[in-house]
Design a protein around this motif. Structure first.
Motif, PDB file in Angstrom:
ATOM      1  N   ARG A 173       0.631  -1.186  -0.183  1.00 22.88           N
ATOM      2  CA  ARG A 173       0.174   0.023   0.000  1.00 22.88           C
ATOM      3  C   ARG A 173       0.950   1.271   0.126  1.00 22.88           C
ATOM      4  O   ARG A 173       1.813   1.335   0.638  1.00 22.88           O
ATOM      5  CB  ARG A 173      -0.829   0.169   1.168  1.00 22.88           C
ATOM      6  N   PRO A 174       0.524   2.351  -0.589  1.00 22.05           N
ATOM      7  CA  PRO A 174       1.081   3.669  -0.813  1.00 22.05           C
ATOM      8  C   PRO A 174       1.114   4.172   0.950  1.00 22.05           C
ATOM      9  O   PRO A 174       0.040   4.161   1.421  1.00 22.05           O
ATOM     10  CB  PRO A 174       0.345   4.318  -1.706  1.00 22.05           C
ATOM     11  N   ALA A 175       2.081   4.739   1.229  1.00 23.38           N
ATOM     12  CA  ALA A 175       2.009   5.425   2.543  1.00 23.38           C
ATOM     13  C   ALA A 175       0.998   6.454   2.520  1.00 23.38           C
ATOM     14  O   ALA A 175       0.957   7.189   1.605  1.00 23.38           O
ATOM     15  CB  ALA A 175       3.251   5.754   3.029  1.00 23.38           C
ATOM     16  N   GLY A 226      -9.735   8.496   5.303  1.00 19.90           N
ATOM     17  CA  GLY A 226     -10.071   8.996   6.666  1.00 19.90           C
ATOM     18  C   GLY A 226      -9.305   8.976   7.996  1.00 19.90           C
ATOM     19  O   GLY A 226      -9.545   9.530   8.972  1.00 19.90           O
ATOM     20  N   PHE A 227      -7.897   8.499   7.598  1.00 17.52           N
ATOM     21  CA  PHE A 227      -7.021   8.687   8.688  1.00 17.52           C
ATOM     22  C   PHE A 227      -5.964  10.270   8.312  1.00 17.52           C
ATOM     23  O   PHE A 227      -5.916  10.390   7.113  1.00 17.52           O
ATOM     24  CB  PHE A 227      -5.998   7.676   8.715  1.00 17.52           C
ATOM     25  N   LYS A 228      -5.988  10.965   9.478  1.00 12.11           N
ATOM     26  CA  LYS A 228      -5.174  12.036   9.055  1.00 12.11           C
ATOM     27  C   LYS A 228      -3.783  11.892   9.434  1.00 12.11           C
ATOM     28  O   LYS A 228      -3.173  11.717  10.717  1.00 12.11           O
ATOM     29  CB  LYS A 228      -5.714  13.238  10.036  1.00 12.11           C
ATOM     30  N   TYR A 229      -3.184  11.542   8.325  1.00 14.19           N
ATOM     31  CA  TYR A 229      -1.410  11.417   8.392  1.00 14.19           C
ATOM     32  C   TYR A 229      -0.837  12.892   8.609  1.00 14.19           C
ATOM     33  O   TYR A 229      -1.407  13.881   8.288  1.00 14.19           O
ATOM     34  CB  TYR A 229      -1.206  10.975   7.097  1.00 14.19           C
ATOM     35  N   SER A 230       0.410  13.041   9.014  1.00 15.29           N
ATOM     36  CA  SER A 230       1.359  13.995   8.879  1.00 15.29           C
ATOM     37  C   SER A 230       1.500  14.479   7.567  1.00 15.29           C
ATOM     38  O   SER A 230       1.549  13.499   6.774  1.00 15.29           O
ATOM     39  CB  SER A 230       2.696  13.924   9.686  1.00 15.29           C
ATOM     40  N   LYS A 231       1.760  15.726   7.392  1.00 14.91           N
ATOM     41  CA  LYS A 231       1.964  15.958   5.887  1.00 14.91           C
ATOM     42  C   LYS A 231       3.204  15.324   5.452  1.00 14.91           C
ATOM     43  O   LYS A 231       3.211  14.940   4.181  1.00 14.91           O
ATOM     44  CB  LYS A 231       2.406  17.683   5.801  1.00 14.91           C
ATOM     45  N   LYS A 232       4.278  15.175   6.133  1.00 18.86           N
ATOM     46  CA  LYS A 232       5.621  14.553   5.627  1.00 18.86           C
ATOM     47  C   LYS A 232       5.342  12.915   5.369  1.00 18.86           C
ATOM     48  O   LYS A 232       5.949  12.533   4.381  1.00 18.86           O
ATOM     49  CB  LYS A 232       6.670  14.347   6.883  1.00 18.86           C
ATOM     50  N   MET A 233       4.153  12.280   5.779  1.00 13.25           N
ATOM     51  CA  MET A 233       3.744  10.918   5.730  1.00 13.25           C
ATOM     52  C   MET A 233       3.133  11.006   4.153  1.00 13.25           C
ATOM     53  O   MET A 233       3.172  10.242   3.365  1.00 13.25           O
ATOM     54  CB  MET A 233       3.179  10.261   6.599  1.00 13.25           C
ATOM     55  N   GLN A 234       2.269  11.928   4.162  1.00  7.97           N
ATOM     56  CA  GLN A 234       1.490  11.910   3.118  1.00  7.97           C
ATOM     57  C   GLN A 234       2.321  12.314   1.672  1.00  7.97           C
ATOM     58  O   GLN A 234       2.253  12.094   0.846  1.00  7.97           O
ATOM     59  CB  GLN A 234       0.352  13.215   3.000  1.00  7.97           C
ATOM     60  N   GLU A 235       3.350  13.025   1.963  1.00  8.71           N
ATOM     61  CA  GLU A 235       4.360  13.491   0.969  1.00  8.71           C
ATOM     62  C   GLU A 235       5.455  12.525   0.704  1.00  8.71           C
ATOM     63  O   GLU A 235       6.286  12.732  -0.320  1.00  8.71           O
ATOM     64  CB  GLU A 235       4.947  14.829   1.196  1.00  8.71           C
ATOM     65  N   SER A 236       5.480  11.550   1.342  1.00  8.46           N
ATOM     66  CA  SER A 236       6.837  10.693   1.252  1.00  8.46           C
ATOM     67  C   SER A 236       7.050  10.004   0.200  1.00  8.46           C
ATOM     68  O   SER A 236       8.116   9.628  -0.182  1.00  8.46           O
ATOM     69  CB  SER A 236       6.637   9.693   2.685  1.00  8.46           C
ATOM     70  N   GLY A 237       6.125   9.490  -0.601  1.00  4.99           N
ATOM     71  CA  GLY A 237       6.207   8.868  -1.817  1.00  4.99           C
ATOM     72  C   GLY A 237       6.625   7.466  -1.676  1.00  4.99           C
ATOM     73  O   GLY A 237       6.829   6.774  -2.622  1.00  4.99           O
ATOM     74  N   THR A 270      10.943  -1.229   2.531  1.00  3.07           N
ATOM     75  CA  THR A 270      10.696   0.171   3.221  1.00  3.07           C
ATOM     76  C   THR A 270       9.955  -0.269   4.442  1.00  3.07           C
ATOM     77  O   THR A 270      10.465   0.779   5.565  1.00  3.07           O
ATOM     78  CB  THR A 270       9.463   0.821   2.168  1.00  3.07           C
ATOM     79  N   LEU A 271       9.314  -1.136   4.689  1.00  2.00           N
ATOM     80  CA  LEU A 271       8.828  -1.674   5.868  1.00  2.00           C
ATOM     81  C   LEU A 271       9.783  -2.097   7.024  1.00  2.00           C
ATOM     82  O   LEU A 271       9.998  -1.215   8.144  1.00  2.00           O
ATOM     83  CB  LEU A 271       7.718  -2.684   6.196  1.00  2.00           C
ATOM     84  N   THR A 272      10.756  -2.745   6.762  1.00  2.00           N
ATOM     85  CA  THR A 272      12.097  -3.090   7.423  1.00  2.00           C
ATOM     86  C   THR A 272      12.679  -1.645   7.716  1.00  2.00           C
ATOM     87  O   THR A 272      13.036  -1.408   9.015  1.00  2.00           O
ATOM     88  CB  THR A 272      12.972  -3.992   6.451  1.00  2.00           C
ATOM     89  N   GLU A 273      13.236  -0.745   6.935  1.00  2.00           N
ATOM     90  CA  GLU A 273      13.805   0.560   7.291  1.00  2.00           C
ATOM     91  C   GLU A 273      12.949   1.210   8.144  1.00  2.00           C
ATOM     92  O   GLU A 273      13.434   1.791   9.170  1.00  2.00           O
ATOM     93  CB  GLU A 273      13.856   1.348   6.068  1.00  2.00           C
ATOM     94  N   PHE A 274      11.517   1.424   7.839  1.00  2.00           N
ATOM     95  CA  PHE A 274      10.736   2.270   8.741  1.00  2.00           C
ATOM     96  C   PHE A 274      10.554   1.627  10.125  1.00  2.00           C
ATOM     97  O   PHE A 274      10.704   2.404  11.120  1.00  2.00           O
ATOM     98  CB  PHE A 274       9.354   2.478   8.166  1.00  2.00           C
ATOM     99  N   LEU A 275      10.595   0.164  10.333  1.00  2.00           N
ATOM    100  CA  LEU A 275      10.448  -0.379  11.659  1.00  2.00           C
ATOM    101  C   LEU A 275      11.632  -0.338  12.360  1.00  2.00           C
ATOM    102  O   LEU A 275      11.787  -0.351  13.346  1.00  2.00           O
ATOM    103  CB  LEU A 275       9.943  -1.853  11.379  1.00  2.00           C
ATOM    104  N   HIS A 276      12.859  -0.055  11.619  1.00  3.44           N
ATOM    105  CA  HIS A 276      14.159   0.125  12.374  1.00  3.44           C
ATOM    106  C   HIS A 276      14.010   1.485  13.144  1.00  3.44           C
ATOM    107  O   HIS A 276      14.454   1.532  14.355  1.00  3.44           O
ATOM    108  CB  HIS A 276      15.239  -0.042  11.455  1.00  3.44           C
ATOM    109  N   ASP A 277      13.569   2.167  12.404  1.00  7.96           N
ATOM    110  CA  ASP A 277      13.728   3.781  13.076  1.00  7.96           C
ATOM    111  C   ASP A 277      12.638   4.661  12.151  1.00  7.96           C
ATOM    112  O   ASP A 277      12.965   5.176  11.100  1.00  7.96           O
ATOM    113  CB  ASP A 277      15.009   4.334  12.851  1.00  7.96           C
ATOM    114  N   PRO A 278      11.522   4.718  12.458  1.00  9.98           N
ATOM    115  CA  PRO A 278      10.541   5.526  11.826  1.00  9.98           C
ATOM    116  C   PRO A 278      10.728   6.792  11.683  1.00  9.98           C
ATOM    117  O   PRO A 278      10.590   7.473  10.631  1.00  9.98           O
ATOM    118  CB  PRO A 278       9.328   5.327  12.844  1.00  9.98           C
ATOM    119  N   LYS A 279      11.337   7.380  12.750  1.00 10.08           N
ATOM    120  CA  LYS A 279      11.529   9.111  12.379  1.00 10.08           C
ATOM    121  C   LYS A 279      12.788   9.294  11.481  1.00 10.08           C
ATOM    122  O   LYS A 279      12.947  10.388  10.984  1.00 10.08           O
ATOM    123  CB  LYS A 279      11.654   9.628  13.923  1.00 10.08           C
TER     124      LYS A 279
END
Length: 120
Positions: free
Chosen positions: A56-58, A63-74, A81-90
């Motif tokens: 799924r695209p990030a 109906g969920f209000k994402y941060s602008k950065k998440m919406q624009e992450s592409g 990608t999940l592996t990298e994100f789960l290592h360090d989301p921020k």
């Protein structure tokens, strides 16, 4: 004889790969996520549902209000990608609202992704 050895070796690889044990461990690990996420379609908690997250695209759960950065992450939530994100989301998505500090163990991350895939 060689065919039998290859068949046994293949079976052992399947058992050692993304097996039911991995998914079962991923389900246990998901308990950490369940404080903020659900695995059922349409169920939103503090975070969006993770039903169908793999592929799924990030920032795309309606109906969920994402941060602008998440919406624009592409990003698209594939295994890498999940592996990298789960290592360090921020680090992966600076500006995400997700407060989870990350997981360091690759085996646990793989098990969690296997579980999420099983629920897609």
């Amino acid at each position: 004889m060689r065919t039998v050895v290859i068949a046994i070796a293949s079976s052992l690889l399947l058992v050692g790969g993304a097996s039911a044990q991995d998914v079962a461990n991923g389900e246990k690990l998901f308990r950490r996520c369940a404080q903020c996420h659900d695995i059922e379609k349409g169920v939103t908690k503090l975070g969006p549902t993770l039903k169908g997250v793999v592929g799924r695209p990030a920032g795309s759960v309606e109906g969920f209000k994402y941060s602008k950065k998440m919406q624009e992450s592409g990003l698209t939530w594939d295994e890498a990608t999940l592996t990298e994100f789960l290592h360090d989301p921020k680090k992966k998505v600076p500006g995400t609202r997700m407060i989870f500090p990350g997981m360091k163990d690759d085996a646990q991350i793989n098990d969690l992704i296997a579980y999420l895939q099983s629920k897609s």
